[in-house]
Design an enzyme around this catalytic site. Structure first.
Site, PDB file in Angstrom:
ATOM      1  N   THR A   7      79.443  35.759  73.332  1.00  0.00           N
ATOM      2  CA  THR A   7      78.322  34.845  73.119  1.00  0.00           C
ATOM      3  C   THR A   7      77.490  35.375  71.955  1.00  0.00           C
ATOM      4  O   THR A   7      77.425  36.575  71.709  1.00  0.00           O
ATOM      5  CB  THR A   7      77.441  34.707  74.377  1.00  0.00           C
ATOM      6  N   GLY A   8      76.884  34.449  71.231  1.00  0.00           N
ATOM      7  CA  GLY A   8      76.102  34.857  70.062  1.00  0.00           C
ATOM      8  C   GLY A   8      76.958  35.461  68.966  1.00  0.00           C
ATOM      9  O   GLY A   8      76.543  36.397  68.273  1.00  0.00           O
ATOM     10  N   ALA A   9      78.162  34.920  68.774  1.00  0.00           N
ATOM     11  CA  ALA A   9      79.097  35.497  67.807  1.00  0.00           C
ATOM     12  C   ALA A   9      78.724  35.216  66.363  1.00  0.00           C
ATOM     13  O   ALA A   9      79.319  35.783  65.448  1.00  0.00           O
ATOM     14  CB  ALA A   9      80.512  34.987  68.078  1.00  0.00           C
ATOM     15  N   SER A  10      77.758  34.340  66.133  1.00  0.00           N
ATOM     16  CA  SER A  10      77.385  34.009  64.751  1.00  0.00           C
ATOM     17  C   SER A  10      76.391  35.002  64.174  1.00  0.00           C
ATOM     18  O   SER A  10      76.158  35.020  62.965  1.00  0.00           O
ATOM     19  CB  SER A  10      76.778  32.602  64.693  1.00  0.00           C
ATOM     20  N   GLY A  11      75.792  35.859  65.007  1.00  0.00           N
ATOM     21  CA  GLY A  11      74.811  36.828  64.525  1.00  0.00           C
ATOM     22  C   GLY A  11      75.464  38.086  63.988  1.00  0.00           C
ATOM     23  O   GLY A  11      76.682  38.279  64.073  1.00  0.00           O
ATOM     24  N   ILE A  13      75.441  41.327  64.895  1.00  0.00           N
ATOM     25  CA  ILE A  13      76.162  42.185  65.835  1.00  0.00           C
ATOM     26  C   ILE A  13      77.368  41.452  66.405  1.00  0.00           C
ATOM     27  O   ILE A  13      78.464  42.005  66.499  1.00  0.00           O
ATOM     28  CB  ILE A  13      75.219  42.665  66.955  1.00  0.00           C
ATOM     29  N   GLY A  14      77.198  40.179  66.768  1.00  0.00           N
ATOM     30  CA  GLY A  14      78.299  39.407  67.330  1.00  0.00           C
ATOM     31  C   GLY A  14      79.484  39.291  66.392  1.00  0.00           C
ATOM     32  O   GLY A  14      80.642  39.394  66.817  1.00  0.00           O
ATOM     33  N   SER A 133      68.689  46.008  74.688  1.00  0.00           N
ATOM     34  CA  SER A 133      67.779  46.443  73.620  1.00  0.00           C
ATOM     35  C   SER A 133      67.050  47.700  74.061  1.00  0.00           C
ATOM     36  O   SER A 133      66.858  47.943  75.259  1.00  0.00           O
ATOM     37  CB  SER A 133      66.756  45.348  73.305  1.00  0.00           C
ATOM     38  N   TYR A 146      60.649  39.613  75.787  1.00  0.00           N
ATOM     39  CA  TYR A 146      61.923  40.167  75.311  1.00  0.00           C
ATOM     40  C   TYR A 146      62.236  41.452  76.076  1.00  0.00           C
ATOM     41  O   TYR A 146      63.365  41.665  76.531  1.00  0.00           O
ATOM     42  CB  TYR A 146      61.842  40.428  73.814  1.00  0.00           C
TER      43      TYR A 146
END
Length: 238
Positions: A7-11, A13-14, A133, A146
C-alpha cells in the site's frame, strides 16, 4: 510464484520497497490513491516483473474493499505503507481530518490484514510489515494524531505477531526517522540543514535504506524476528 501487496506504493519509500521486492522475485500489487503517474513510471521500471496497479482511497470506508476486489491471487507479503501527516495543533484539526487519519493508518490497515490473513494461516506462512514512524515511539508535538495512529500501528504489530506466530506468520514494523521523501517538501533548505545537525549521523535517511530493511524482515535471514518495531533513524532517538 510469490505475491506481495504494497500500500502507498507511489511514495518514495513504497517505490523503493517495490523495487527491492521485485529484485527478490515477487509479483507485485501496487496500491496508490492519487499519484497514478508515479505508479505507471514504476511499472515501466519493473517491466520484467508482473505488476498490477490498484487504486483506492484508504481514508474512506470503501478503500479496503476496492483493494480486495482487485486482488486475484493469495498474498504472501503485505506491506502496510499508506499514510500521510498533519502538521499543526490538535485543536486546529477538523473532526473529519482526525477520522480520516484513523481510517487511513489504523482501521484500513487492520481490516486489510484481517481479510488477507486466512490464506496465510492456511498456508502456514506469510509476512506482514507495517511502516510506522519514529513519532509512533516517542510522540511529537504538532503531530499528535500522526504520532497516535503510528503508535497504534506499533501495538497492532506486537499483538498480532503473538496471535499468528503459531501459524508460521511473522509481523514486524519499521519506524523510520527523517527520510528524504516528498513528505519533506514543505521544509526549506535551512530547516533541513538544522534537522541534519540534530541527527547524530548528520544526514537524512534514504528510502532505499528503509526498503532494504523491509526486505531483510521478510527474508529467511530474519526467521526468528517477530513482533518487533525496528527503528531506522541514524541514532536520532535511540
Amino acid at each position: 510464484m510469490k505475491y506481495a501487496l504494497i500500500t502507498g506504493a507511489s511514495g518514495g519509500i513504497g517505490r523503493q520497497i517495490a523495487k527491492s521486492l521485485a529484485s527478490e522475485g515477487f509479483s507485485l500489487y501496487l496500491h496508490y490513491h492519487k499519484n497514478e503517474q508515479s505508479i505507471d513510471e514504476l511499472r515501466k521500471e519493473l517491466s520484467h516483473t508482473e505488476t498490477w496497479k490498484v487504486k483506492a482511497d484508504l481514508a474512506t470506508k470503501t478503500g479496503v474493499r476496492n483493494i480486495l476486489d482487485a486482488i486475484n491471487t493469495p498474498i504472501d507479503v503485505l506491506i502496510l505503507n499508506s499514510g500521510n501527516s498533519y502538521v499543526g495543533l490538535l485543536t486546529d484539526m477538523r473532526d473529519t481530518e482526525i477520522e480520516e487519519m484513523l481510517q487511513l493508518h489504523l482501521t484500513s490497515s487492520i481490516l486489510l490484514t484481517k481479510a488477507l490473513l486466512p490464506t496465510m494461516v492456511q498456508k502456514k506462512t506469510g509476512n506482514i510489515v507495517a511502516i510506522s514512524s519514529i513519532w509512533g515511539l516517542t510522540g511529537a508535538s504538532c503531530e499528535v494524531m500522526y504520532s497516535t495512529v503510528k503508535g497504534g500501528l506499533n501495538t497492532f504489530v506486537k499483538a498480532l505477531a503473538k496471535e499468528v506466530a503459531p501459524s508460521g506468520i511473522r509481523v514486524n514494523g519499521v519506524a523510520p526517522g527523517v527520510i528524504a521523501t516528498n513528505m519533506l517538501a514543505g521544509f526549506s533548505r535551512d530547516e533541513i540543514e538544522i534537522l541534519c545537525e540534530d541527527i547524530p549521523m548528520g544526514r537524512l535517511g534514504e528510502p532505499k535504506e528503509v526498503a532494504e530493511l523491509v526486505t531483510f524482515l521478510i527474508s529467511n535471514k530474519s526467521a526468528y524476528l517477530n513482533g518487533q518495531i525496528i527503528s531506522i533513524n541514524g541514532a536520532w532517538y535511540c
